[in-house]
Write an enzyme that holds these catalytic residues in place. Structure first.
Site, PDB file in Angstrom:
ATOM      1  N   ASP A  70     -24.748  -3.523  11.906  1.00 29.79           N
ATOM      2  CA  ASP A  70     -24.136  -3.898  12.700  1.00 29.79           C
ATOM      3  C   ASP A  70     -23.456  -3.118  13.932  1.00 29.79           C
ATOM      4  OD1 ASP A  70     -22.762  -6.312  13.968  1.00 29.79           O
ATOM      5  OD2 ASP A  70     -20.927  -5.438  13.614  1.00 29.79           O
ATOM      6  N   THR A  96     -24.040  -5.637  23.417  1.00 32.88           N
ATOM      7  CA  THR A  96     -25.389  -5.110  23.331  1.00 32.88           C
ATOM      8  C   THR A  96     -26.251  -5.819  24.509  1.00 32.88           C
ATOM      9  OG1 THR A  96     -25.073  -4.367  20.877  1.00 32.88           O
ATOM     10  CG2 THR A  96     -27.456  -4.411  21.907  1.00 32.88           C
ATOM     11  N   LEU A 139     -19.240 -10.116  17.736  1.00 37.50           N
ATOM     12  CA  LEU A 139     -19.239 -10.090  19.112  1.00 37.50           C
ATOM     13  C   LEU A 139     -20.108  -8.723  19.706  1.00 37.50           C
ATOM     14  CD1 LEU A 139     -15.558 -10.828  19.633  1.00 37.50           C
ATOM     15  CD2 LEU A 139     -17.332 -12.300  20.040  1.00 37.50           C
ATOM     16  N   ARG A 140     -20.528  -7.743  18.943  1.00 38.39           N
ATOM     17  CA  ARG A 140     -21.521  -6.830  19.325  1.00 38.39           C
ATOM     18  C   ARG A 140     -22.513  -7.236  20.025  1.00 38.39           C
ATOM     19  NH1 ARG A 140     -19.417  -4.029  14.583  1.00 38.39           N
ATOM     20  NH2 ARG A 140     -17.674  -2.559  15.280  1.00 38.39           N
ATOM     21  N   ALA A 141     -22.824  -8.618  19.625  1.00 43.47           N
ATOM     22  CA  ALA A 141     -24.250  -9.181  19.995  1.00 43.47           C
ATOM     23  C   ALA A 141     -24.151  -9.275  21.455  1.00 43.47           C
ATOM     24  CB  ALA A 141     -24.302 -10.517  19.382  1.00 43.47           C
TER      25      ALA A 141
END
Length: 398
Positions: free
Chosen positions: A251, A337, A332-334
């Site tokens: 992740d 990025t 929320l890193r989606a």
């Protein structure tokens, strides 16, 4: 010996055709031009006679477009969170990373063994740097220099002290206590490359991820403690045949690229010819891509300066968020990025607005391998249990 001295050691070689910078509209186009470059008319029968190792040029790799684009974008915008390259052996993962050396931009780096920079003084005052750098600063002597971004490779068998830093034994023998910078500190403002990242020990990978997330870390040893900066771009590669990567580590990587062998017969033959020529005379082979490398480096430096100006329209942001929600991605890193990589892509084409096409181009790299069947089932079971609890409560209160 540098490539600039090549002609002195190889007199009489034909000139490499120059690439006109004005004809290149974007880094994406440059990748296509360099990858398709015809090198069949060059004569590589002679040996360079030089044993110095030189890395295969990044732009000379045949195919693997997505991998090359992902690496360039993460250099332009470190906020992307790095790149993870996943694929079988022999698909140019390590070759592509090491080949970046010829197109990396220049950054301000510390000339001090403790990693002191002028920005530390701006943030923390004169106490933010070591006594030696404080003295230099007072005398108007520079404590930093501009140098190319470096690729700091983390050996697979590295121990934790080498990664984070430890007491310098040379100083210790002279009855002085001094903390030596570790690999994480040396990687500040550079690229940290971990080959076979899935085989690293848990202790080491946890230290790396914590340092990457915070941008700094503290080492304590005996009565000493020191905080080091660790603002690096993380690039990892792995062969899934040799083991999986833990979900919490996966992740942390922004872009994920799955590499595979070349499908086209002509591409595979071209890759063979290029590698053969490179092995015969690496200096001359690298010279073929000299103009493209110079253009790419300049374009990357320009994009790094411009990327903070790129904006995202609310409609396009909503489109990206709906895409992530429909894919049942919870992290929320989606979004981080996806949007930061789209910014880098727009900046590479000198645009200050993200388009739908940017989102479409980036989405596979940013969103693949983020879904978890286990988490989806866990959340569904939890919701079902909550409904059951509320149902029982309502029944009791009737």
């Amino acid at each position: 010996m540098s490539l600039d001295n090549f002609e002195e050691h190889n007199p009489g070689k034909s000139e490499t055709p120059h690439v006109n910078n004005t004809n290149i509209r974007s880094l994406k186009e440059l990748i296509d031009i360099a990858s398709g470059k015809n090198i069949s008319h060059y004569d590589f029968q002679h040996d360079s006679g030089i044993a110095e190792p030189l890395f295969y040029p990044f732009l000379g790799i045949v195919g693997q477009y997505e991998m090359k684009l992902a690496l360039i974008l993460t250099i332009i915008n470190p906020n992307i969170g790095g790149v993870l390259l996943i694929g079988p052996r022999g698909t140019a993962k390590t070759t592509s990373v090491k080949g970046l050396v010829d197109i990396l931009p220049f950054v301000e780096s510390s000339s001090c063994q403790f990693g002191c920079l002028p920005e530390h003084i701006d943030v923390n005052g004169i106490d933010g740097v070591c006594p030696e750098c404080a003295q230099k600063y007072a005398e108007n002597i520079s404590i930093s220099e501009f140098s190319k971004v470096k690729i700091i490779e983390l050996p697979l068998n590295t121990d934790l002290e080498s990664v984070t830093g430890s007491i310098d034994e040379i100083y210790h023998k002279n009855n002085k206590m001094h903390l030596k910078r570790g690999i994480l500190s040396l990687a500040d403002k550079n690229i940290l490359y971990i080959d076979e990242v899935n085989l690293l020990s848990n202790e080491t990978i946890n230290s790396i991820l914590d340092a990457a997330a915070m941008g700094k870390y503290t080492v304590r040893s005996a009565s000493l403690s020191s905080t080091f900066r660790s603002r690096f771009t993380l690039i990892g590669s792995m062969n899934p045949e040799e083991g999986n990567l833990r979900p919490q580590i996966m992740d942390r990587f922004g872009l994920r690229v799955v590499t595979r062998g070349l499908d086209n017969d002509a591409d595979r033959l071209e890759a063979y010819f290029r590698v053969s020529h490179y092995l015969s005379n690496p200096y001359e082979f690298i010279q073929i891509y000299r103009d493209e490398n110079n253009i790419a480096r300049q374009e990357i430096e320009n994009a790094r300066k411009f990327v903070w100006k790129v904006k995202i329209d609310s409609k396009i942001a909503k489109y990206g968020i709906e895409l992530i929600k429909d894919l049942n991605i919870h992290s929320l890193r989606a979004e981080l990025t996806l949007f930061e990589a789209a910014k880098a892509l727009a900046a590479s084409e000198n645009r200050d607005q993200i388009t739908i096409e940017d989102i479409k181009s980036i989405a596979p790299m940013a969103l693949r391998l983020r879904r978890s069947t286990y988490i989806n089932n866990f959340i569904e079971n939890n919701e079902a249990e909550n409904e059951e609890i509320n149902s029982v409560l309502d029944k009791i209160l009737e």
